[in-house]
Enzyme design. Structure first.
Site, PDB file in Angstrom:
ATOM      1  CG  HIS A  46      -7.422  17.796 -16.366  1.00 33.26           C
ATOM      2  ND1 HIS A  46      -8.194  17.142 -17.302  1.00 33.26           N
ATOM      3  CD2 HIS A  46      -7.342  19.078 -16.794  1.00 33.26           C
ATOM      4  CE1 HIS A  46      -8.534  17.983 -18.263  1.00 33.26           C
ATOM      5  NE2 HIS A  46      -8.016  19.164 -17.975  1.00 33.26           N
ATOM      6  CG  HIS A 100      -7.558  22.331 -24.977  1.00 38.70           C
ATOM      7  ND1 HIS A 100      -7.096  21.645 -26.083  1.00 38.70           N
ATOM      8  CD2 HIS A 100      -6.946  21.761 -23.913  1.00 38.70           C
ATOM      9  CE1 HIS A 100      -6.250  20.694 -25.706  1.00 38.70           C
ATOM     10  NE2 HIS A 100      -6.135  20.754 -24.390  1.00 38.70           N
ATOM     11  CG  HIS A 120      -5.088  26.966 -18.355  1.00 32.02           C
ATOM     12  ND1 HIS A 120      -6.069  26.187 -17.790  1.00 32.02           N
ATOM     13  CD2 HIS A 120      -4.702  26.301 -19.471  1.00 32.02           C
ATOM     14  CE1 HIS A 120      -6.285  25.127 -18.536  1.00 32.02           C
ATOM     15  NE2 HIS A 120      -5.453  25.162 -19.566  1.00 32.02           N
ATOM     16  CG  ASP A 168      -8.925  22.323 -16.311  1.00 35.11           C
ATOM     17  OD1 ASP A 168      -8.739  22.823 -15.187  1.00 35.11           O
ATOM     18  OD2 ASP A 168      -8.133  22.447 -17.255  1.00 35.11           O
ATOM     19  CG  HIS A 196      -3.017  22.818 -18.498  1.00 28.89           C
ATOM     20  ND1 HIS A 196      -3.634  22.715 -19.723  1.00 28.89           N
ATOM     21  CD2 HIS A 196      -1.804  22.209 -18.631  1.00 28.89           C
ATOM     22  CE1 HIS A 196      -2.811  22.084 -20.568  1.00 28.89           C
ATOM     23  NE2 HIS A 196      -1.707  21.762 -19.921  1.00 28.89           N
TER      24      HIS A 196
HETATM   25 FE   FE2 Z   1      -5.431  23.350 -20.635  1.00 31.14          FE
END
Ligand code: FE2
Length: 270
Positions: free
Chosen positions: A179, A69, A152, A9, A177
């Protein structure tokens, strides 16, 4: 052998400036044939804009994956059908704009990419990812044996289950997702490379790419707050996967986890 780079991401302007600046070096260093970037946090941490999509593609990304998102920047709703290299999760209900998969030609043959969203602790709760993947993978295998899946999701077990369900059917399953990069890279018995979470490309001194104090204050106060993207050096996270393009089996997977000095913004910044 076909070599794919996947970057996790991309968070805000610091993340995308670092990715854009580093892609040429990474491409040469790893002799990359194909680059996939998860861009769902690239616009100030929330979604992706048409311009950022084009910037990442011009910088060398072959495909951009996303997740929960994807629709945060409203113009993406009308844009996504014009750019098939920008994926949304494949398990949206029928009729959703865009596509959750793509097959692109390379000098070493076709490469397929599928983007799926897990359901545990995720919003919105999409269609069953396992069933959606079964359909998408079967269809794609008629076109290519080299298939990459971006899974994700929030928790680890669902993504491991997705990876194991697809073992022997796709070349790689890598999660996004959270991170936070996991250290479980491996090749399953059937030949599928797996990493539960790639980690992010975003500010290193941060909470998941966001400035620290507002998030700490939110946890303490429970009051609403803005969460700006942090600044400073960037942690560039992902993985390099080597694949036998004739069989689709993964030959190796190694994590990327580099600290990159702050890169000047590529104007105009969002
Ligand atoms: Fe996400």
């Amino acid at each position: 052998m076909l070599t794919i780079l996947f970057l996790g991401d991309v968070v805000g302007e610091p993340g995308r400036s670092a990715v854009i600046a580093q892609l040429p070096r990474l491409k040469e260093l790893h002799a990359l044939d194909f680059i996939i970037v998860n861009g769902e946090n690239a616009a100030a941490g929330r979604g992706i804009t048409p311009k950022i999509t084009i910037d990442l593609l011009r910088a060398g990304a072959s495909v951009i994956t996303t997740g929960d998102h994807i629709w945060d920047q409203k113009e993406i709703l009308s844009f996504i059908d014009t750019e098939p290299r920008l994926l949304r999760p494949v398990n949206y209900p029928d009729g959703a704009p865009g596509s959750g998969s793509i097959v692109l030609e390379t000098a070493k043959g076709p490469v397929g990419v599928i983007n799926v969203q897990a359901r545990t602790f995720m919003q919105p709760i999409l269609e069953n990812p396992f069933q959606a993947l079964e359909v998408a993978v079967e269809k794609m295998r008629a076109q290519t044996s080299v298939i990459f899946v971006d899974a994700h999701g929030e928790n680890t077990s669902e993504r491991i289950a997705i990876g194991l369900c697809l073992d022997g059917k796709v070349s790689a399953v890598i999660g996004t997702h959270t991170h936070v990069q996991t250290a479980d890279e491996q090749i399953f018995p059937g030949g599928t490379a797996f990493l539960c979470d790639a980690g992010m490309c975003g500010p290193a001194h941060s909470i998941l790419g966001r400035a620290i104090d507002p998030i700490v204050d939110r946890f303490i106060s429970n009051l609403p707050a803005l969460f700006p993207v942090a600044r400073g050096e960037v942690r560039l996270c992902g993985a390099v996967i080597s694949i036998d393009e004739t069989t689709g089996r993964a030959l190796s997977i190694s994590r990327i986890n580099e600290l990159i000095p702050e890169t000047p913004a590529t104007p105009p910044a969002v």
